[in-house]
Design a protein around this motif. Structure first.
Motif, mmCIF file in Angstrom:
data_model
loop_
_atom_site.group_PDB
_atom_site.id
_atom_site.type_symbol
_atom_site.label_atom_id
_atom_site.label_comp_id
_atom_site.label_asym_id
_atom_site.label_seq_id
_atom_site.Cartn_x
_atom_site.Cartn_y
_atom_site.Cartn_z
ATOM 1 N N LEU A 128 -11.619 -20.585 -9.575
ATOM 2 C CA LEU A 128 -10.858 -20.158 -10.747
ATOM 3 C C LEU A 128 -11.552 -20.699 -11.985
ATOM 4 C CD1 LEU A 128 -8.324 -19.077 -12.281
ATOM 5 C CD2 LEU A 128 -7.297 -21.335 -11.869
ATOM 6 N N GLU A 129 -11.841 -19.814 -12.942
ATOM 7 C CA GLU A 129 -12.422 -20.222 -14.211
ATOM 8 C C GLU A 129 -11.446 -19.889 -15.336
ATOM 9 O OE1 GLU A 129 -16.217 -18.415 -14.837
ATOM 10 O OE2 GLU A 129 -17.233 -19.679 -13.353
ATOM 11 N N VAL A 130 -11.241 -20.857 -16.227
ATOM 12 C CA VAL A 130 -10.404 -20.663 -17.403
ATOM 13 C C VAL A 130 -11.285 -20.888 -18.626
ATOM 14 C CG1 VAL A 130 -8.304 -21.342 -18.609
ATOM 15 C CG2 VAL A 130 -8.414 -21.530 -16.118
ATOM 16 N N THR A 131 -11.449 -19.856 -19.448
ATOM 17 C CA THR A 131 -12.354 -19.911 -20.594
ATOM 18 C C THR A 131 -11.557 -19.799 -21.883
ATOM 19 O OG1 THR A 131 -14.067 -18.825 -19.286
ATOM 20 C CG2 THR A 131 -14.403 -18.905 -21.661
ATOM 21 N N GLY A 132 -11.856 -20.687 -22.829
ATOM 22 C CA GLY A 132 -11.182 -20.681 -24.119
ATOM 23 C C GLY A 132 -12.007 -19.980 -25.181
ATOM 24 N N TYR A 133 -11.319 -19.383 -26.148
ATOM 25 C CA TYR A 133 -11.977 -18.697 -27.261
ATOM 26 C C TYR A 133 -11.285 -19.064 -28.568
ATOM 27 C CZ TYR A 133 -14.141 -15.791 -23.667
ATOM 28 O OH TYR A 133 -14.835 -15.357 -22.571
ATOM 29 N N LEU A 134 -12.065 -19.115 -29.620
ATOM 30 C CA LEU A 134 -11.535 -19.335 -30.964
ATOM 31 C C LEU A 134 -12.266 -18.394 -31.906
ATOM 32 C CD1 LEU A 134 -9.651 -21.008 -32.798
ATOM 33 C CD2 LEU A 134 -11.568 -22.591 -33.157
ATOM 34 N N ALA A 135 -11.495 -17.518 -32.568
ATOM 35 C CA ALA A 135 -12.057 -16.528 -33.489
ATOM 36 C C ALA A 135 -13.134 -15.681 -32.804
ATOM 37 C CB ALA A 135 -12.614 -17.207 -34.730
ATOM 38 N N GLY A 136 -12.917 -15.359 -31.526
ATOM 39 C CA GLY A 136 -13.833 -14.503 -30.801
ATOM 40 C C GLY A 136 -15.018 -15.199 -30.172
ATOM 41 N N LYS A 137 -15.162 -16.497 -30.392
ATOM 42 C CA LYS A 137 -16.297 -17.241 -29.836
ATOM 43 C C LYS A 137 -15.824 -18.186 -28.733
ATOM 44 C CE LYS A 137 -19.104 -17.114 -34.055
ATOM 45 N NZ LYS A 137 -19.837 -17.922 -35.067
ATOM 46 N N LEU A 168 -11.562 -27.345 -23.245
ATOM 47 C CA LEU A 168 -11.568 -26.075 -23.961
ATOM 48 C C LEU A 168 -11.469 -26.272 -25.464
ATOM 49 C CD1 LEU A 168 -11.137 -25.040 -21.063
ATOM 50 C CD2 LEU A 168 -9.474 -23.412 -21.950
ATOM 51 N N GLY A 169 -10.890 -27.396 -25.887
ATOM 52 C CA GLY A 169 -10.767 -27.678 -27.316
ATOM 53 C C GLY A 169 -9.754 -26.779 -27.997
ATOM 54 N N MET A 170 -9.954 -26.544 -29.297
ATOM 55 C CA MET A 170 -9.066 -25.690 -30.072
ATOM 56 C C MET A 170 -9.292 -24.233 -29.687
ATOM 57 S SD MET A 170 -6.978 -26.934 -32.476
ATOM 58 C CE MET A 170 -7.930 -28.114 -33.433
ATOM 59 N N VAL A 171 -8.217 -23.515 -29.365
ATOM 60 C CA VAL A 171 -8.344 -22.125 -28.924
ATOM 61 C C VAL A 171 -7.292 -21.261 -29.608
ATOM 62 C CG1 VAL A 171 -9.248 -22.785 -26.655
ATOM 63 C CG2 VAL A 171 -6.793 -22.441 -26.954
ATOM 64 N N ASP A 172 -7.562 -19.953 -29.644
ATOM 65 C CA ASP A 172 -6.513 -18.996 -30.001
ATOM 66 C C ASP A 172 -6.288 -17.988 -28.884
ATOM 67 O OD1 ASP A 172 -8.659 -17.229 -30.270
ATOM 68 O OD2 ASP A 172 -8.655 -17.329 -32.451
ATOM 69 N N SER A 173 -7.141 -18.014 -27.848
ATOM 70 C CA SER A 173 -6.932 -17.156 -26.682
ATOM 71 C C SER A 173 -7.651 -17.741 -25.474
ATOM 72 C CB SER A 173 -7.410 -15.724 -26.942
ATOM 73 O OG SER A 173 -8.794 -15.692 -27.183
ATOM 74 N N VAL A 174 -7.222 -17.285 -24.290
ATOM 75 C CA VAL A 174 -7.751 -17.812 -23.034
ATOM 76 C C VAL A 174 -7.911 -16.664 -22.044
ATOM 77 C CG1 VAL A 174 -7.265 -19.337 -21.066
ATOM 78 C CG2 VAL A 174 -6.648 -20.059 -23.375
ATOM 79 N N ARG A 175 -8.976 -16.715 -21.247
ATOM 80 C CA ARG A 175 -9.186 -15.751 -20.179
ATOM 81 C C ARG A 175 -9.265 -16.459 -18.836
ATOM 82 N NH1 ARG A 175 -10.341 -10.523 -20.797
ATOM 83 N NH2 ARG A 175 -11.338 -10.485 -18.750
ATOM 84 N N PHE A 176 -8.657 -15.854 -17.830
ATOM 85 C CA PHE A 176 -8.726 -16.347 -16.463
ATOM 86 C C PHE A 176 -9.680 -15.455 -15.667
ATOM 87 C CE2 PHE A 176 -5.009 -18.380 -17.935
ATOM 88 C CZ PHE A 176 -4.648 -19.387 -17.051
ATOM 89 N N ALA A 177 -10.420 -16.036 -14.736
ATOM 90 C CA ALA A 177 -11.292 -15.251 -13.859
ATOM 91 C C ALA A 177 -11.260 -15.875 -12.466
ATOM 92 C CB ALA A 177 -12.723 -15.220 -14.391
ATOM 93 N N LEU A 178 -11.028 -15.044 -11.465
ATOM 94 C CA LEU A 178 -11.066 -15.473 -10.069
ATOM 95 C C LEU A 178 -12.350 -14.952 -9.457
ATOM 96 C CD1 LEU A 178 -7.422 -14.710 -9.979
ATOM 97 C CD2 LEU A 178 -8.193 -16.769 -8.809
ATOM 98 N N ILE A 179 -13.162 -15.860 -8.920
ATOM 99 C CA ILE A 179 -14.512 -15.518 -8.476
ATOM 100 C C ILE A 179 -14.625 -15.736 -6.965
ATOM 101 C CG2 ILE A 179 -16.966 -15.973 -8.821
ATOM 102 C CD1 ILE A 179 -16.184 -17.146 -11.566
ATOM 103 N N PRO A 180 -14.604 -14.640 -6.191
ATOM 104 C CA PRO A 180 -14.749 -14.760 -4.744
ATOM 105 C C PRO A 180 -16.229 -14.769 -4.359
ATOM 106 C CG PRO A 180 -14.314 -12.487 -5.321
ATOM 107 C CD PRO A 180 -14.340 -13.256 -6.624
#
Length: 204
Positions: A128-137, A168-180
């Motif tokens: 499971l990967e959780v990725t943070g984004y702030l202002a699109g970056k 992840l630090g300061m974020v305004d959005s988050v994406r989850f990814a499940l990697i088999p």
């Protein structure tokens, strides 16, 4: 579901799961759940017999058999929106807001655990990967192994397990990814609960 920290809103353009200022992607098509987050409180049966039970895709793989509170199940699909969790706050020149995620509790579903047991061999890993984004970056990424098969020990997460999200630090959005593993078909679903965040709203 009783009293809990996750709610479902059905009004206006904010339909879906929410927790104060955090909104969770939730995709419906003619009243059929098509992906994102959905609420569940299904327990692991005390008998341990699962074959004839419905909805194992939304049942937490919690073999301690402790009574379950409401939790969320995230189901990843190909047509999900760009962000899975969004920090939303009143927008005006006088209002500012920040969000830093701290941690979340994670567990497999029964359906995922069954698929892993049926198809995994030595060397296979489900992550499971959780990725943070702030202002699109992209800010950073947190990762954990939901299942790992090795010559020494086969491991499948079957209890609520802490995933640290502080990097992840300061974020305004988050994406989850499940990697088999390559070539393996495993349901892309995971249970989450107790999402902790530091949210600040200020006005000038």
């Amino acid at each position: 579901f009783g009293s809990d920290s996750l709610y479902f809103n059905t009004s206006g353009d904010k339909e879906g799961l929410y927790w104060d200022y955090l909104f969770f992607a939730h995709k419906l098509d003619q009243d059929v759940f098509k992906g994102g987050f959905i609420l569940s409180n299904m327990e692991y049966p005390k008998s341990g017999v699962l074959e004839d039970l419905p909805n194992n895709e939304y049942r937490v793989n919690h073999k301690a058999q402790k009574a379950a509170n409401a939790y969320a199940v995230f189901c990843e699909t190909d047509d999900m929106p760009d962000c899975h969790i969004k920090f939303a706050f009143p927008v005006s020149p006088q209002m500012k807001g920040t969000c830093s995620l701290k941690s979340v509790m994670v567990n497999n579903t029964v359906e995922v655990a069954d698929a892993v047991n049926a198809t995994f061999v030595d060397g296979d890993v489900l992550s499971l990967e959780v990725t943070g984004y702030l202002a699109g970056k992209k800010t950073d990424k947190a990762e954990m192994k939901l299942a790992e098969f090795t010559t020494q020990k086969d491991s499948i997460v079957n209890n609520w397990t802490l995933l640290d999200l502080s990097k992840l630090g300061m974020v305004d959005s988050v994406r989850f990814a499940l990697i088999p593993p390559v070539g393996k078909t495993v349901p892309k679903a995971v249970c989450i609960d107790n999402l902790f965040a530091s949210i600040t709203i200020t006005s000038e």
